[in-house]
Design a protein around this motif. Structure first.
Motif, PDB file in Angstrom:
ATOM      1  N   LEU A 185      61.509   9.343 -52.792  1.00  0.00           N
ATOM      2  CA  LEU A 185      61.690   7.808 -54.139  1.00  0.00           C
ATOM      3  C   LEU A 185      62.627   7.506 -55.021  1.00  0.00           C
ATOM      4  O   LEU A 185      62.196   6.749 -54.565  1.00  0.00           O
ATOM      5  CB  LEU A 185      59.635   8.657 -54.514  1.00  0.00           C
ATOM      6  CG  LEU A 185      59.420   7.282 -55.190  1.00  0.00           C
ATOM      7  CD1 LEU A 185      59.246   5.541 -54.932  1.00  0.00           C
ATOM      8  CD2 LEU A 185      57.876   7.541 -56.482  1.00  0.00           C
ATOM      9  N   GLN A 186      62.633   8.960 -55.504  1.00  0.00           N
ATOM     10  CA  GLN A 186      64.039   8.837 -56.014  1.00  0.00           C
ATOM     11  C   GLN A 186      65.238   7.919 -55.389  1.00  0.00           C
ATOM     12  O   GLN A 186      66.329   7.715 -56.172  1.00  0.00           O
ATOM     13  CB  GLN A 186      64.890  10.236 -56.572  1.00  0.00           C
ATOM     14  CG  GLN A 186      65.763   9.580 -58.434  1.00  0.00           C
ATOM     15  CD  GLN A 186      64.638   8.827 -59.522  1.00  0.00           C
ATOM     16  OE1 GLN A 186      63.852   9.439 -59.695  1.00  0.00           O
ATOM     17  NE2 GLN A 186      65.841   7.996 -59.606  1.00  0.00           N
ATOM     18  N   LEU A 234      53.988   4.497 -49.196  1.00  0.00           N
ATOM     19  CA  LEU A 234      53.069   3.510 -49.663  1.00  0.00           C
ATOM     20  C   LEU A 234      53.581   3.312 -51.629  1.00  0.00           C
ATOM     21  O   LEU A 234      53.660   1.422 -51.411  1.00  0.00           O
ATOM     22  CB  LEU A 234      51.595   3.688 -50.244  1.00  0.00           C
ATOM     23  CG  LEU A 234      50.697   3.013 -50.944  1.00  0.00           C
ATOM     24  CD1 LEU A 234      50.196   1.583 -50.410  1.00  0.00           C
ATOM     25  CD2 LEU A 234      49.364   3.348 -50.857  1.00  0.00           C
ATOM     26  N   ALA A 235      54.032   4.527 -52.346  1.00  0.00           N
ATOM     27  CA  ALA A 235      54.826   3.954 -53.236  1.00  0.00           C
ATOM     28  C   ALA A 235      55.984   3.341 -53.463  1.00  0.00           C
ATOM     29  O   ALA A 235      55.836   3.081 -54.196  1.00  0.00           O
ATOM     30  CB  ALA A 235      55.104   5.556 -54.212  1.00  0.00           C
ATOM     31  N   MET A 236      56.531   3.872 -52.484  1.00  0.00           N
ATOM     32  CA  MET A 236      57.963   2.867 -52.085  1.00  0.00           C
ATOM     33  C   MET A 236      57.633   1.775 -52.304  1.00  0.00           C
ATOM     34  O   MET A 236      57.941   0.605 -52.947  1.00  0.00           O
ATOM     35  CB  MET A 236      58.461   3.633 -51.029  1.00  0.00           C
ATOM     36  CG  MET A 236      59.199   4.865 -50.869  1.00  0.00           C
ATOM     37  SD  MET A 236      60.376   5.494 -49.439  1.00  0.00           S
ATOM     38  CE  MET A 236      60.899   6.802 -49.766  1.00  0.00           C
ATOM     39  N   TYR A 237      56.901   1.448 -51.216  1.00  0.00           N
ATOM     40  CA  TYR A 237      56.759  -0.270 -51.484  1.00  0.00           C
ATOM     41  C   TYR A 237      55.929  -0.428 -52.622  1.00  0.00           C
ATOM     42  O   TYR A 237      56.709  -1.942 -53.473  1.00  0.00           O
ATOM     43  CB  TYR A 237      55.256  -0.561 -50.185  1.00  0.00           C
ATOM     44  CG  TYR A 237      54.837  -1.804 -50.131  1.00  0.00           C
ATOM     45  CD1 TYR A 237      56.108  -2.493 -49.893  1.00  0.00           C
ATOM     46  CD2 TYR A 237      53.519  -2.339 -49.871  1.00  0.00           C
ATOM     47  CE1 TYR A 237      55.850  -4.067 -49.349  1.00  0.00           C
ATOM     48  CE2 TYR A 237      53.377  -3.321 -50.046  1.00  0.00           C
ATOM     49  CZ  TYR A 237      54.847  -4.272 -49.562  1.00  0.00           C
ATOM     50  OH  TYR A 237      53.986  -5.789 -49.266  1.00  0.00           O
ATOM     51  N   GLU A 238      55.088   0.023 -53.627  1.00  0.00           N
ATOM     52  CA  GLU A 238      54.548  -0.415 -54.567  1.00  0.00           C
ATOM     53  C   GLU A 238      55.942  -0.082 -55.247  1.00  0.00           C
ATOM     54  O   GLU A 238      55.584  -1.410 -56.449  1.00  0.00           O
ATOM     55  CB  GLU A 238      53.204   0.281 -54.867  1.00  0.00           C
ATOM     56  CG  GLU A 238      52.229   0.879 -54.026  1.00  0.00           C
ATOM     57  CD  GLU A 238      50.847   1.436 -54.779  1.00  0.00           C
ATOM     58  OE1 GLU A 238      50.006   0.870 -54.643  1.00  0.00           O
ATOM     59  OE2 GLU A 238      51.692   2.524 -54.560  1.00  0.00           O
ATOM     60  N   GLU A 242      56.913  -3.633 -58.126  1.00  0.00           N
ATOM     61  CA  GLU A 242      56.722  -3.957 -59.310  1.00  0.00           C
ATOM     62  C   GLU A 242      58.030  -4.136 -59.664  1.00  0.00           C
ATOM     63  O   GLU A 242      57.983  -5.044 -60.340  1.00  0.00           O
ATOM     64  CB  GLU A 242      55.917  -2.572 -59.302  1.00  0.00           C
ATOM     65  CG  GLU A 242      56.795  -2.465 -61.104  1.00  0.00           C
ATOM     66  CD  GLU A 242      55.947  -0.865 -62.152  1.00  0.00           C
ATOM     67  OE1 GLU A 242      56.581  -0.500 -62.503  1.00  0.00           O
ATOM     68  OE2 GLU A 242      55.256  -0.241 -60.633  1.00  0.00           O
ATOM     69  N   ARG A 243      59.450  -3.315 -59.180  1.00  0.00           N
ATOM     70  CA  ARG A 243      60.612  -3.703 -59.724  1.00  0.00           C
ATOM     71  C   ARG A 243      61.351  -5.166 -59.619  1.00  0.00           C
ATOM     72  O   ARG A 243      61.073  -6.524 -59.950  1.00  0.00           O
ATOM     73  CB  ARG A 243      61.123  -2.468 -58.502  1.00  0.00           C
ATOM     74  CG  ARG A 243      61.319  -1.797 -59.643  1.00  0.00           C
ATOM     75  CD  ARG A 243      62.245  -1.134 -60.965  1.00  0.00           C
ATOM     76  NE  ARG A 243      63.502  -1.721 -60.921  1.00  0.00           N
ATOM     77  CZ  ARG A 243      64.361  -0.366 -60.581  1.00  0.00           C
ATOM     78  NH1 ARG A 243      64.188   0.178 -60.105  1.00  0.00           N
ATOM     79  NH2 ARG A 243      65.274  -1.461 -61.152  1.00  0.00           N
ATOM     80  N   LEU A 244      60.809  -5.873 -58.690  1.00  0.00           N
ATOM     81  CA  LEU A 244      61.270  -7.341 -58.038  1.00  0.00           C
ATOM     82  C   LEU A 244      60.416  -8.383 -58.916  1.00  0.00           C
ATOM     83  O   LEU A 244      60.851  -9.023 -59.041  1.00  0.00           O
ATOM     84  CB  LEU A 244      61.093  -7.413 -56.196  1.00  0.00           C
ATOM     85  CG  LEU A 244      62.310  -6.648 -55.541  1.00  0.00           C
ATOM     86  CD1 LEU A 244      63.611  -8.536 -55.926  1.00  0.00           C
ATOM     87  CD2 LEU A 244      62.330  -5.494 -55.599  1.00  0.00           C
ATOM     88  N   GLY A 245      58.969  -7.881 -58.565  1.00  0.00           N
ATOM     89  CA  GLY A 245      57.803  -8.639 -59.883  1.00  0.00           C
ATOM     90  C   GLY A 245      58.522  -8.913 -61.434  1.00  0.00           C
ATOM     91  O   GLY A 245      58.662  -9.913 -61.647  1.00  0.00           O
ATOM     92  N   GLU A 246      59.054  -7.576 -61.493  1.00  0.00           N
ATOM     93  CA  GLU A 246      59.832  -7.618 -62.981  1.00  0.00           C
ATOM     94  C   GLU A 246      60.697  -8.286 -63.360  1.00  0.00           C
ATOM     95  O   GLU A 246      61.138  -9.353 -64.603  1.00  0.00           O
ATOM     96  CB  GLU A 246      59.192  -5.907 -63.059  1.00  0.00           C
ATOM     97  CG  GLU A 246      58.674  -5.400 -64.019  1.00  0.00           C
ATOM     98  CD  GLU A 246      58.918  -4.253 -63.925  1.00  0.00           C
ATOM     99  OE1 GLU A 246      60.068  -3.350 -64.476  1.00  0.00           O
ATOM    100  OE2 GLU A 246      57.619  -3.078 -64.118  1.00  0.00           O
ATOM    101  N   LEU A 385      48.351  -4.751 -49.056  1.00  0.00           N
ATOM    102  CA  LEU A 385      48.995  -3.236 -48.838  1.00  0.00           C
ATOM    103  C   LEU A 385      48.032  -2.783 -47.152  1.00  0.00           C
ATOM    104  O   LEU A 385      49.150  -1.744 -46.651  1.00  0.00           O
ATOM    105  CB  LEU A 385      48.212  -2.487 -49.716  1.00  0.00           C
ATOM    106  CG  LEU A 385      48.789  -2.297 -51.521  1.00  0.00           C
ATOM    107  CD1 LEU A 385      48.394  -1.344 -51.994  1.00  0.00           C
ATOM    108  CD2 LEU A 385      50.420  -2.003 -51.204  1.00  0.00           C
ATOM    109  N   LEU A 386      47.068  -3.478 -47.170  1.00  0.00           N
ATOM    110  CA  LEU A 386      46.833  -2.875 -45.648  1.00  0.00           C
ATOM    111  C   LEU A 386      46.376  -3.954 -44.576  1.00  0.00           C
ATOM    112  O   LEU A 386      45.707  -4.437 -43.886  1.00  0.00           O
ATOM    113  CB  LEU A 386      44.908  -2.839 -45.989  1.00  0.00           C
ATOM    114  CG  LEU A 386      44.958  -1.531 -46.536  1.00  0.00           C
ATOM    115  CD1 LEU A 386      43.224  -1.203 -47.191  1.00  0.00           C
ATOM    116  CD2 LEU A 386      45.113  -0.207 -46.415  1.00  0.00           C
ATOM    117  N   GLY A 387      47.574  -4.669 -44.967  1.00  0.00           N
ATOM    118  CA  GLY A 387      48.232  -6.344 -44.116  1.00  0.00           C
ATOM    119  C   GLY A 387      47.572  -6.417 -42.608  1.00  0.00           C
ATOM    120  O   GLY A 387      46.876  -6.858 -41.670  1.00  0.00           O
ATOM    121  N   ASN A 388      47.952  -4.754 -41.787  1.00  0.00           N
ATOM    122  CA  ASN A 388      47.801  -4.708 -40.377  1.00  0.00           C
ATOM    123  C   ASN A 388      46.756  -4.792 -40.218  1.00  0.00           C
ATOM    124  O   ASN A 388      45.877  -5.433 -39.464  1.00  0.00           O
ATOM    125  CB  ASN A 388      48.462  -3.317 -39.926  1.00  0.00           C
ATOM    126  CG  ASN A 388      49.766  -3.385 -39.725  1.00  0.00           C
ATOM    127  OD1 ASN A 388      50.289  -4.832 -40.320  1.00  0.00           O
ATOM    128  ND2 ASN A 388      50.993  -2.759 -39.644  1.00  0.00           N
TER     129      ASN A 388
END
Length: 395
Positions: A185-186, A234-238, A242-246, A385-388
């Motif tokens: 994640l880092q 999942l944490a990566m996608y979230e 978050e970062r792009l939205g901010e 998050l559960l698109g599929n």
């Protein structure tokens, strides 16, 4: 124009019109990445000039069979289109303009790999009408780049973006991948920071998919591909959302973020399930109720395209299948699917009459919500998050 084979007493027909979007495939690459299952071939020793000859003949035959008044978007993908040298690039782009009536405000995108866009090539692209470039960055971690088989370094991305800006390009995008082997994640957070420092109008962010006929698939089958755990991915996608939205980017499609006005118009054609031309080896196209796929191999494509349209297969799309496709791709968009668009494509059909049961179930479990503003449906935050699970309901 209606396709008689698709009509029935109880099901509406598909409204059909000539494509206003054009996809062209250049199947050559400097090397084959370990995760890639696209129709691409290492460029060394390939008959690139003969391929461009055959491609121009397919352009000529295509507009003869299915003319159009205007092309609003062009997307040149691959492979790596920027392996063409400046003279090949100039010749190719001139052929596109010669055969297709491009709109004054056409969005003309070309995919590029960092390190394959020197100033001479960028000048040829700009002069030939390209006004948007999508760079395959994937990650800004040099170790991970080597792990996935990329031959560029992170610094090449930075330099390529600087070159493109110096050449006059303002509409730029990069692809980033997450869920890579051994990626933490880092490492993803660091890549996002570096990506945002480039100050681009568009970012595409994709989770790694292990596709058949790739080195990664063979490693996966042997349990030799150390992928992040599902909760880490999942944490990566979230984190990306978050970062792009901010940073002020609109999450306009599940994998895509843009500043207002810089959304990919070409890809939006696909997400609206609208028709498009598909030219080149292995390319797919969709028009007049039919999908086609071209012959894949370079020399077989050249041989076929020099004598006729190089089709490997053509399939009539039933109304039911087209409706399912409309839902699956349309729900990827933040705006979701609208009643007006559904009516336009399907002869006045009503969303809830066709898909009422599926829509009610997905709303009930919190994956979809009704959009009163445009009389349609869109993904909830949980649904994103559960698109599929949502898309599978319409297969």
């Amino acid at each position: 124009m209606e396709n008689p084979s698709q009509q029935s007493l109880s099901v509406p027909s598909v409204h059909q019109w000539a494509p206003r979007a054009l996809y062209i495939h250049i199947p050559f690459c400097t090397n084959k990445c370990f995760y890639c299952d696209f129709n691409s071939y290492v460029a060394a020793g390939q008959p690139i000039d003969a391929y461009l000859d055959a491609l121009e003949n397919e352009m000529r035959l295509t507009v003869a069979e299915l003319p159009t008044k205007v092309i609003d978007t062009v997307f040149v993908g691959g492979g790596t289109p920027t392996v063409l040298n400046p003279s090949q690039m100039t010749r190719f782009l001139a052929a596109v303009r010669r055969h297709f009536p491009l709109a004054d405000d056409v969005e003309f995108t070309m995919e590029a790999n960092p390190g394959t866009t020197d100033m001479g090539k960028l000048a040829a692209m700009r002069e030939g009408g390209v006004n948007r470039i999508s760079f395959g960055a994937q990650t800004f971690d040099d170790g991970l780049l080597a792990t996935i088989g990329r031959i560029h370094a992170a610094q090449d991305v930075i330099q390529s973006i600087a070159n493109a800006k110096a050449a006059g390009f303002t509409n730029l995008s990069i692809d980033l991948m997450f869920g890579l082997p051994n990626q933490t994640l880092q490492q993803l957070k660091d890549s996002v920071t570096k990506a945002l420092e480039l100050d681009l109008p568009h970012y595409s962010l994709y989770g790694l998919k292990v596709e058949e006929n790739t080195l990664f698939h063979r490693l996966y089958q042997r349990d030799e591909l150390p992928l992040p755990e599902e909760d880490v991915e999942l944490a990566m996608y979230e984190h990306l959302m978050e970062r792009l939205g901010e940073a002020g980017y609109r999450h306009y499609e599940i994998s895509n973020f843009a500043r207002p006005g810089f959304e990919s118009r070409h890809n939006t054609t696909y997400w609206h399930n609208e028709p498009y031309y598909g030219l080149g080896a292995g390319a797919h196209g969709y028009a007049l109720g039919q999908r086609h796929m071209n012959i894949k191999g370079v020399q077989p494509y050249i041989d076929a395209a020099n004598i006729g349209l190089p089709r490997m297969e053509r399939n009539v799309v039933s109304v039911q299948e087209a409706m399912g496709d409309f839902m699956m791709v349309g729900l990827r968009l933040q705006e979701g699917v609208t009643q007006l668009s559904f009516e336009r494509q399907f002869d006045g059909a009503k969303l809830e009459e066709v898909f009422g049961e599926e829509l009610q179930r997905l709303v009930k479990v919190g994956l979809l919500e009704k959009s009163e503003q445009n009389a349609g449906y869109r993904l909830t935050p949980k649904g994103i998050l559960l698109g599929n699970e949502v898309f599978g309901a319409f297969v």
